[in-house]
Design a protein around this motif. Sequence first.
Motif, PDB file in Angstrom:
ATOM      1  N   ARG A  61      -2.873  17.140   7.207  1.00  0.00           N
ATOM      2  CA  ARG A  61      -2.768  16.262   8.291  1.00  0.00           C
ATOM      3  C   ARG A  61      -1.557  15.696   8.430  1.00  0.00           C
ATOM      4  O   ARG A  61      -0.811  15.878   9.622  1.00  0.00           O
ATOM      5  CB  ARG A  61      -3.636  15.005   7.985  1.00  0.00           C
ATOM      6  CG  ARG A  61      -5.052  15.343   8.372  1.00  0.00           C
ATOM      7  CD  ARG A  61      -6.138  14.032   8.123  1.00  0.00           C
ATOM      8  NE  ARG A  61      -7.469  14.480   8.406  1.00  0.00           N
ATOM      9  CZ  ARG A  61      -8.196  14.600   9.359  1.00  0.00           C
ATOM     10  NH1 ARG A  61      -7.487  14.531  10.888  1.00  0.00           N
ATOM     11  NH2 ARG A  61      -9.357  14.859   9.550  1.00  0.00           N
ATOM     12  N   LYS A  65       1.303  16.571  11.679  1.00  0.00           N
ATOM     13  CA  LYS A  65       1.763  15.490  12.365  1.00  0.00           C
ATOM     14  C   LYS A  65       3.363  15.733  12.848  1.00  0.00           C
ATOM     15  O   LYS A  65       4.081  15.588  13.597  1.00  0.00           O
ATOM     16  CB  LYS A  65       1.448  14.144  11.656  1.00  0.00           C
ATOM     17  CG  LYS A  65      -0.099  13.580  11.973  1.00  0.00           C
ATOM     18  CD  LYS A  65      -0.299  12.265  11.452  1.00  0.00           C
ATOM     19  CE  LYS A  65      -1.894  11.905  11.643  1.00  0.00           C
ATOM     20  NZ  LYS A  65      -1.973  10.654  10.930  1.00  0.00           N
ATOM     21  N   LEU A  79      -4.722  18.242  16.218  1.00  0.00           N
ATOM     22  CA  LEU A  79      -5.792  17.628  14.961  1.00  0.00           C
ATOM     23  C   LEU A  79      -7.233  17.981  15.361  1.00  0.00           C
ATOM     24  O   LEU A  79      -7.993  18.177  14.238  1.00  0.00           O
ATOM     25  CB  LEU A  79      -5.426  16.304  14.918  1.00  0.00           C
ATOM     26  CG  LEU A  79      -4.336  16.031  14.090  1.00  0.00           C
ATOM     27  CD1 LEU A  79      -4.216  14.398  14.008  1.00  0.00           C
ATOM     28  CD2 LEU A  79      -4.127  16.416  12.620  1.00  0.00           C
TER      29      LEU A  79
END
Length: 290
Positions: A61, A65, A79
Motif C-alpha cells: 500500500r 500511494k 487502491l
Amino acid sequence: MNEENNLEQPQETLGQALKKRREEAGMSLEQLASALKLSVLQLQRLENDEHELLGPITFVRGYIKSYCRELKIDTQAILALLPEQVEPAKKSKMQSFSRRTEKEANDNRLMLFSYFILAVIIGSSVFWWWQNSSPALEEQTATIMPSQLETSELAPAAEQLSSETEQLNAQPATSSVPPESENAQPATNDANVVEAKKPIEEQSNLDPEHSTVVMHFNEDSWVEIHDGNGDRIAFGVKKAGYVMTVTGPQPFNVVLGKHQVVDITFQGEAVDTSHFAKNRLAKFTLPLSE
C-alpha cells in the motif's frame, strides 16, 4: 451488443492502471524509481501485479500511494483495484532461512572459541619450551672421550717422566766422584730437568700442531672443544676447581656454558672473554680473531 462487448473486455488490473498512467506521463521506470527511492525491480513487480513478492500488504500500500502521489493520480481509485488478500510468498522459506542464519552464527561462535583455545595451547607450549631449553642445554652431561682427553692431558707429564728416568739411569756411571761432586749432583739433575722442560714448552709455542689450552673452572660449567682437525677433544660439564689441559692443532673451536667463571690461557697467554654476553653460550675460536 454494447453490454456483451463490455462483458467480454477484461477488467484493468492495478498494475496495468499504474503502467498506463506512467506511460501517459512520459516517465521511464528508472526516472520514477529515482524519484521514489525504490528499485526498478520493485516498480516492475508492482506493475506486473506481483504484489506477493513485495512483502507485507502494508508495504504494498505504501508503494502504491507513493506511485500515485508522484504521478498525481487518484490514490483511492487505484487502491480499489488491489486484491483483498495479498500474502508474502514463501513465508515458510523465510523462517527456515532465519533458522539457518542463527545456526551459522552459533557455528561461527563455536569455531572462534575453538581457535582461541588452540592458540592458548600453542602459546603455552612455546613458552614452556623456551623456558626449559636453556637450562637443559647447560645441565646436559656426556661422557668425555677417554682416549683423546687422557692422551692430551697426560702427554706432557709422560715426556717429563721419561726424560727424568733417563737422567737417573745415567747417574750411577759417576759413582767414583768425590763427596762434594755427589752433593752437587742433585742440583745438576734439577737443572737438566728444567732445561728439558723448556724445549718442550718452546716447541709447543712454536709448532701449531701442539698448541695448548688450559682452562680453570671456578664454578660448574659446560664445555665443548674441537681442534683444527675437527676432532672433539673435550665435552661435558666440568666441576668447580677442575683444571683442564688440552693439546692439538689450532684453531680450536670452543663453546662454553658459563664463560665468566672460567679462566683460559692459550699458549701461556690469558684469553679475555669479558666481551661475550653473560647468561648465554659463548662460541669463539682460539686464537681469538681480531
